[in-house]
Write a protein that holds these residues in place. Structure first.
Motif, short mmCIF file in Angstrom:
data_model
loop_
_atom_site.label_atom_id
_atom_site.label_comp_id
_atom_site.label_asym_id
_atom_site.label_seq_id
_atom_site.Cartn_x
_atom_site.Cartn_y
_atom_site.Cartn_z
N LEU A 609 0.84 -1.20 0.00
CA LEU A 609 0.00 0.00 0.00
C LEU A 609 0.87 1.25 0.00
N GLU A 610 1.88 1.27 0.85
CA GLU A 610 2.78 2.42 0.92
C GLU A 610 3.48 2.63 -0.42
N ALA A 611 3.97 1.55 -1.01
CA ALA A 611 4.67 1.66 -2.30
C ALA A 611 3.75 2.17 -3.40
N ALA A 612 2.44 1.92 -3.25
CA ALA A 612 1.48 2.36 -4.26
C ALA A 612 1.01 3.79 -4.03
N GLY A 613 1.54 4.47 -3.01
CA GLY A 613 1.22 5.87 -2.79
C GLY A 613 0.15 6.14 -1.76
N ILE A 614 -0.24 5.15 -0.99
CA ILE A 614 -1.23 5.36 0.07
C ILE A 614 -0.49 5.85 1.32
N GLY A 615 -0.81 7.07 1.74
CA GLY A 615 -0.05 7.70 2.83
C GLY A 615 -0.60 7.45 4.22
N ILE A 616 -1.82 6.90 4.32
CA ILE A 616 -2.41 6.56 5.62
C ILE A 616 -2.90 5.12 5.52
N VAL A 617 -2.51 4.30 6.47
CA VAL A 617 -2.97 2.91 6.52
C VAL A 617 -3.57 2.66 7.91
N GLN A 618 -4.81 2.21 7.91
CA GLN A 618 -5.50 1.90 9.17
C GLN A 618 -5.53 0.39 9.36
N VAL A 619 -5.03 -0.06 10.49
CA VAL A 619 -5.01 -1.49 10.83
C VAL A 619 -5.87 -1.64 12.08
N ASP A 620 -7.09 -2.12 11.90
CA ASP A 620 -8.08 -2.14 12.98
C ASP A 620 -7.82 -3.28 13.95
N GLU A 621 -7.91 -2.97 15.24
CA GLU A 621 -7.80 -3.99 16.29
C GLU A 621 -8.93 -3.86 17.31
N PRO A 622 -10.18 -3.93 16.87
CA PRO A 622 -11.29 -3.83 17.84
C PRO A 622 -11.32 -4.96 18.86
N ALA A 623 -10.63 -6.06 18.58
CA ALA A 623 -10.69 -7.20 19.49
C ALA A 623 -9.52 -7.25 20.47
N LEU A 624 -8.70 -6.21 20.51
CA LEU A 624 -7.55 -6.25 21.43
C LEU A 624 -7.99 -6.51 22.86
N ARG A 625 -9.01 -5.81 23.31
CA ARG A 625 -9.53 -6.00 24.66
C ARG A 625 -10.26 -7.34 24.80
N GLU A 626 -10.86 -7.77 23.70
CA GLU A 626 -11.70 -8.97 23.74
C GLU A 626 -10.95 -10.22 24.18
#
Length: 780
Positions: A609-626
């Motif tokens: 994604l970064e190499a393709a020019g995407i400057g923001i990447v969101q990696v969701d972790e809603p289950a961290l507390r779970e």
């Protein structure tokens, strides 16, 4: 040697699950409720459909062999079992007083009002049920809440089961767990604890049990999973509270016999106290808890033990010889402690609500994998075989599930790569340097606005996905349909004035399943639906082997969206912990090893994604507390591997690439240190449904990066006003340094409609602009 004998008429049957899925094999409950909420069917039709579902469930359980009185659990809920218990005792906050009729009772529409909110009132807070992906509604209780029998639902369901010829076992969350899960109602005096109302709550349970006895119920199941987790009171205090709750109920003269369950883990030294309460039967989770010693079983005489030996949270077949050996060991210890070994009952560790209905309808799973699986119905069959002495006894320390040795389970290149990882692979440069580089690259305003990722999935999008899956729409036609929806979503966000955009995720059926379908080591089901909350269902994937990424997954969609706008578009990924938490994961290696494999696969996607020019990447972790263990002593080890897997996924990027993460209904305050350790540049969290209480955990100096406390509860259909959102932002700005504050909803918008989405986002943007103008904010 088998201790099987014919149980006395008053005893529990020799095999019984402590709960069963309630959504229906074809999600009948979901479809009925959503049709009712949308006004497509009336109340009478909703009642007819839910009645038919319960009847079909009772017949199915009887067909599986649960024919004895009280063998089948009556665990149906129209929305949530905790809400059911709260309504049963009249624990209704003052702000919802209007749902009570003149007799102080609440009907189904009142239940839905508390669960989903009204135009005037937000719903009850929602959070995770222990360490599962099920969500419960948090009761609100004050010192003057009028606790009384406000609904007869549990009685009505039992009476209905008699009409069906079933004679089920009523199931209700126990009083101690109910109050430990509750929160103080707004306006309660400082220091008030819902546990202060325990005696009043127990008095209502006494009345309810009397009514159930009059209806003919021989047994009632009270679920007390709070005993398996660390609580805000210590074990000694819990022992006292057990006597004040279960002990008092057992002392009542007019009641059914009591089965008290303790799912989700071991209860340790609380077992003697529980055995001493007078309850006729006690359930133990023996998949996560240990088989008690004879000393711990002192006092078991006269108490029937219910042995949770079949894991109710996974889909792996039980290694029955091992389970049989453990059952025999427990019986031997019961005999040593003076109890009746023949009375020990085989059961599930937890309710089967956490697994799909049946494996019978799965026609596309690889045969070798399917042979190692068991869903709810298959687990009941296992129970009956175990209880009937049909299984040869194996090694008590043997494997808990059927071993998996077929192709795809091991991939040596994946293992070699994971073994070569160093500490440096999970470290980024200092945040201050990153923040400066990111602001220079992105040029965002103060209080930047964004969404969490998904946009409403309209019928045309779902139809195109389904047609492509059936082979009725070719790849070119499918891509064209998805691109048209992405273009529409980008245009809408530009028109609304959002600062950081998303592509809307039209190509994704589910935030985990989509990745499972594109990563090696996973299998997906056709009908494996599991309830998450209310009418919301998920179809967890099955992670059975070593994980790697054969090809880029999201890059094409993200780069197409970015080509349509000069504003930054976020790349959207699901994090390794959440992929594990919302899948059925292999149990033949430590979770940390599996999480590292997933983290490395995602690292490759982030790099592309970064190499393709995407400057923001969101990696969701809603289950961290779970997945956080229920005992504090186990937290450190879990947080070590869970944080490490996230950082493996995200630490290979340049300073100017901004990493976001998202956590919903995750009790941020419980794991704030771990969230800080993720080292994401921006973290968005749930805040609206808990009315901003989560912000109390945020120390601006201890959490020095960007944070987006959600200002719109997307799990409710109500549209918040601009002023309501602005007030939440002002409150957030009083806690979070303004230059680090982001503006976003609580969660993704997949389940919402476009009308409410557009209205709410307009209000969100307007509120952000209004608060920006109130005082200067210096960008980081």
């Amino acid at each position: 040697m088998s201790h099987q004998s014919t149980p006395s008429p008053a005893a529990l049957p020799s095999a019984l699950p402590i709960g069963y899925p309630r959504i229906g094999p074809d999600r009948e409950l979901k479809k009925a409720e959503e049709a009712y909420w949308a006004g497509r069917i009336d109340r009478a039709e909703l009642d007819r459909r839910t009645r038919a579902l319960r009847g079909a469930t009772r017949r199915r359980l009887a067909d599986l062999g649960l024919t004895a009185p009280a063998a089948a659990p009556e665990s149906f809920s129209l929305y949530d079992q905790v809400l059911d218990a709260a309504l049963a005792i009249g624990a209704i906050p003052d702000r919802f007083a209007a749902v009570l009729d003149a007799d102080g009772r609440v009907d189904d529409d009142g239940l839905f009002a508390l669960a989903r909110g009204t135009a005037e009132q937000p719903p009850l807070e929602m959070t995770k049920w222990f360490d599962t992906n099920y969500h419960y509604l948090v009761p609100e209780i004050g010192p003057y809440t009028d606790l009384h029998l406000a609904t007869s639902r549990v009685i009505d369901l039992f009476t209905e089961s008699l009409e069906d010829g079933a004679g089920t076992r009523p199931v209700l969350v126990g009083p101690l767990t109910l109050l430990l899960l509750a929160k103080a109602q707004d306006g309660a005096p400082e220091g008030f604890d819902p546990l202060d109302r325990l005696d009043d709550a127990v008095a209502v349970y006494v009345e309810l049990l009397s009514r159930l006895a009059a209806a003919g119920a021989p047994w009632v199941q009270l679920d007390e999973p709070a005993l398996a987790a660390d609580q805000r009171v210590d074990a000694a205090a819990l022992a006292v509270l057990l006597e004040r709750s279960i002990g008092r109920l057992a002392a009542a003269s007019d009641r059914p016999r009591l089965l008290v369950t303790t799912p989700y883990g071991g209860i340790g030294d609380l077992l003697p106290s529980l055995l001493a309460t007078g309850a006729e039967a006690v359930h133990l989770d023996l998949t996560r808890g240990e088989i008690p010693t004879a000393a711990q079983l002192a006092g078991v005489a006269g108490v029937q033990l219910v042995a949770g030996l079949v894991e109710g949270r996974s889909v792996w077949r039980t290694e029955l010889p091992t389970a049989a050996a453990r059952l025999e060991l427990l019986r031997a210890r019961v005999a040593e402690a003076g109890g009746d070994p023949a009375a020990v009952v085989a059961s599930t560790s937890v309710s089967l609500q956490h697994v799909p209905h049946t494996l019978e309808r799965e026609g596309s799973l690889p045969a070798e994998l399917a042979a190692t699986l068991a869903f709810a119905d298959e687990k009941i069959t296992e129970l009956i075989a175990l209880a009937g002495g049909e299984v040869r006894t194996g090694d008590v320390d043997g494997p808990r599930s059927v071993p998996r040795t077929f192709a795809g389970v091991r991939h040596e290149a994946v293992r070699e790569r994971a073994a070569a990882v160093t500490a440096a692979d999970a470290v980024r440069t200092d945040y201050a340097r990153r923040a400066e580089a990111q602001q220079a690259a992105l040029g965002l305003p103060a209080l930047p606005t964004t969404t969490i990722g998904s946009f409403p999935q309209v019928g045309e999008v779902r139809a195109a996905r389904a047609a492509h899956r059936r082979g009725e729409l070719d790849a070119a036609g499918y891509e064209r349909a998805m691109r048209e929806e992405i273009a529409r979503v980008i245009a809408l966000q530009e028109e609304l004035g959002l600062d950081v955009l998303v592509h809307g995720e039209p190509e994704r059926n589910d935030m985990v399943q989509y990745f499972a379908e594109n990563l090696a080591g996973f299998a997906t089901t056709e009908h494996g639906w599991v309830q998450s909350y209310g009418s919301r269902c998920t179809r967890p994937s099955i992670l059975f082997g070593d994980v790697h990424r054969p090809a880029p997954i999201t890059v094409g969609w993200a780069t197409y969206a970015q080509s349509l706008t000069p504003r930054p578009v976020k790349g959207m990924l699901t994090g390794p912990v959440t992929i594990l938490a919302w899948s059925f994961v292999r149990d033949d290696q430590p979770l940390g090893e599996t999480a590292a494999q997933v983290g490395l696969a995602l690292r490759d996607e982030v790099a592309d994604l970064e190499a393709a020019g995407i400057g923001i990447v969101q990696v969701d972790e809603p289950a961290l507390r779970e997945l956080l263990p229920l005992r504090a002593a186990d937290h450190e080890a879990y947080l070590d591997w869970s944080v490490r897997s996230f950082r493996l996924a995200t630490s290979g990027v340049r300073e100017e690439t901004q990493i976001h993460t998202h956590l919903c209904y995750s009790e941020f305050n419980v794991v704030v240190g771990a969230i800080d350790a993720l080292d994401a540049d921006v973290t968005s969290i749930e805040s609206a449904r808990s009315r901003g209480e989560i912000l109390e955990a945020v120390d601006p100096d201890a959490f020095p990066r960007g944070i987006g406390p959600g200002v719109w509860d997307i799990h409710s259909p109500r549209v918040p006003s601009a002023e309501e959102i602005a007030e939440q932002l002002r409150r957030a700005r009083g806690v979070v340094r303004a230059e680090r504050l982001w503006v976003n909803p609580d969660c993704g918008l997949k389940t919402r409609g476009y009308a409410e989405t557009e209205a709410s986002l307009r209000h969100l943007v307007a509120a952000a602009h209004a608060v920006r103008a109130e005082e200067p904010v210096v960008s980081a």
